[in-house]
Design an enzyme around this catalytic site. Structure first.
Site, PDB file in Angstrom:
ATOM      1  N   GLU A  27       0.852  -1.191   0.000  1.00 16.91           N
ATOM      2  CA  GLU A  27       0.000   0.000   0.000  1.00 16.91           C
ATOM      3  C   GLU A  27       0.887   1.240   0.000  1.00 16.91           C
ATOM      4  O   GLU A  27       1.457   1.618   1.028  1.00 16.91           O
ATOM      5  CB  GLU A  27      -0.913   0.022   1.231  1.00 16.91           C
ATOM      6  CG  GLU A  27      -1.794   1.262   1.298  1.00 16.91           C
ATOM      7  CD  GLU A  27      -2.486   1.451   2.631  1.00 16.91           C
ATOM      8  OE1 GLU A  27      -2.863   2.597   2.938  1.00 16.91           O
ATOM      9  OE2 GLU A  27      -2.653   0.456   3.376  1.00 16.91           O
ATOM     10  N   ARG A  46       0.730  10.322   0.331  1.00 14.32           N
ATOM     11  CA  ARG A  46       1.096  11.326   1.339  1.00 14.32           C
ATOM     12  C   ARG A  46       2.277  12.177   0.927  1.00 14.32           C
ATOM     13  O   ARG A  46       2.651  13.108   1.641  1.00 14.32           O
ATOM     14  CB  ARG A  46       1.402  10.647   2.683  1.00 14.32           C
ATOM     15  CG  ARG A  46       0.235   9.839   3.232  1.00 14.32           C
ATOM     16  CD  ARG A  46       0.571   9.215   4.574  1.00 14.32           C
ATOM     17  NE  ARG A  46      -0.444   8.253   4.982  1.00 14.32           N
ATOM     18  CZ  ARG A  46      -0.395   7.527   6.080  1.00 14.32           C
ATOM     19  NH1 ARG A  46       0.634   7.664   6.904  1.00 14.32           N
ATOM     20  NH2 ARG A  46      -1.356   6.660   6.373  1.00 14.32           N
ATOM     21  N   LYS A 101     -11.125  -1.785   6.190  1.00 19.43           N
ATOM     22  CA  LYS A 101      -9.987  -1.474   7.050  1.00 19.43           C
ATOM     23  C   LYS A 101     -10.512  -0.858   8.338  1.00 19.43           C
ATOM     24  O   LYS A 101     -11.187   0.169   8.296  1.00 19.43           O
ATOM     25  CB  LYS A 101      -9.042  -0.488   6.342  1.00 19.43           C
ATOM     26  CG  LYS A 101      -7.880  -0.036   7.226  1.00 19.43           C
ATOM     27  CD  LYS A 101      -6.898   0.847   6.468  1.00 19.43           C
ATOM     28  CE  LYS A 101      -7.393   2.265   6.319  1.00 19.43           C
ATOM     29  NZ  LYS A 101      -6.300   3.182   5.897  1.00 19.43           N
TER      30      LYS A 101
END
Length: 208
Positions: free
Chosen positions: A41, A45, A129
């Site tokens: 993943e 960011r 999640k």
């Protein structure tokens, strides 16, 4: 591999990856795959994220590269074009759910409360999640959710460590865990890929 549950089952730990330099992307992915961790993943960011996804998708075919920190509907088309094969969000809205369907991209949506789990089920998701996992109640919350919402498979992320991961993975409603401990910033900055492979090997062994 189109189904998010299949992706979750491919590695016991899904590393949450923050890449600052594109040149680190391929050797980092190769180091994780060498240790037995194939599901990656890469979070949105940093400015290097999209180019890093492109580089990994092109150079590390063994990796199942996904994108995390998706927060805007338009990002689904962008990350799919970059080569990501699944997406992860910190939360879920109707707009994000619709955008994931429109992009035909497997999505692991973030949830924290029973109401959010029920809303996600209503939008067609049965894998989610739990985020942030520790703040949401951790093991206790997952056990509690497993009764009335047994059909949901979770990837708890946030505060999970090598030490706590086995307790999460032992739960019947946990398919994998998310963790950043596989990619410590100092080891990535130093280019210590052997250390990353060692961490990945430890994580891959958690499934027994």
């Amino acid at each position: 591999m189109s189904k998010i549950r299949e992706i979750m089952r491919a590695s016991p730990v899904m590393p949450v990856i923050v890449i600052d330099r594109v040149e680190d992307a391929v050797p980092l992915a190769q180091a994780l795959v060498a240790g037995g961790i194939r599901v990656l993943e890469v979070t949105l960011r940093t400015a290097a994220a999209l180019d890093s996804i492109r580089a990994i998708a092109a150079a590390v075919p063994e990796a199942i590269v996904g994108v995390g920190t998706v927060t805007r509907p338009a990002q689904f088309a962008e990350v799919k074009a970059a080569g990501a094969v699944f997406a992860v969000t910190p939360g879920l809205t109707e707009e994000l759910a619709a955008a994931a369907r429109a992009a035909d991209m497997p999505l692991l949506p973030g949830v924290m409360t029973p109401s959010e789990v029920i809303a996600a089920l209503g939008w067609g998701f049965d894998a989610m999640k739990l985020f942030p996992a520790e703040q949401a109640g951790g093991i206790g919350m997952l056990k509690a959710l497993g009764g009335p919402l047994a059909e949901v498979l979770f990837c708890p992320t946030g505060g999970v460590s090598l030490e706590s991961a086995p307790k999460f993975l032992a739960l019947p409603n946990v398919g994998c865990v998310g963790g950043s401990w596989l990619v410590p910033k100092d080891r990535v900055a130093a280019g210590d890929w052997a250390a990353i492979t060692t961490l990945a090997r430890e994580a891959a062994a958690l499934r027994g």
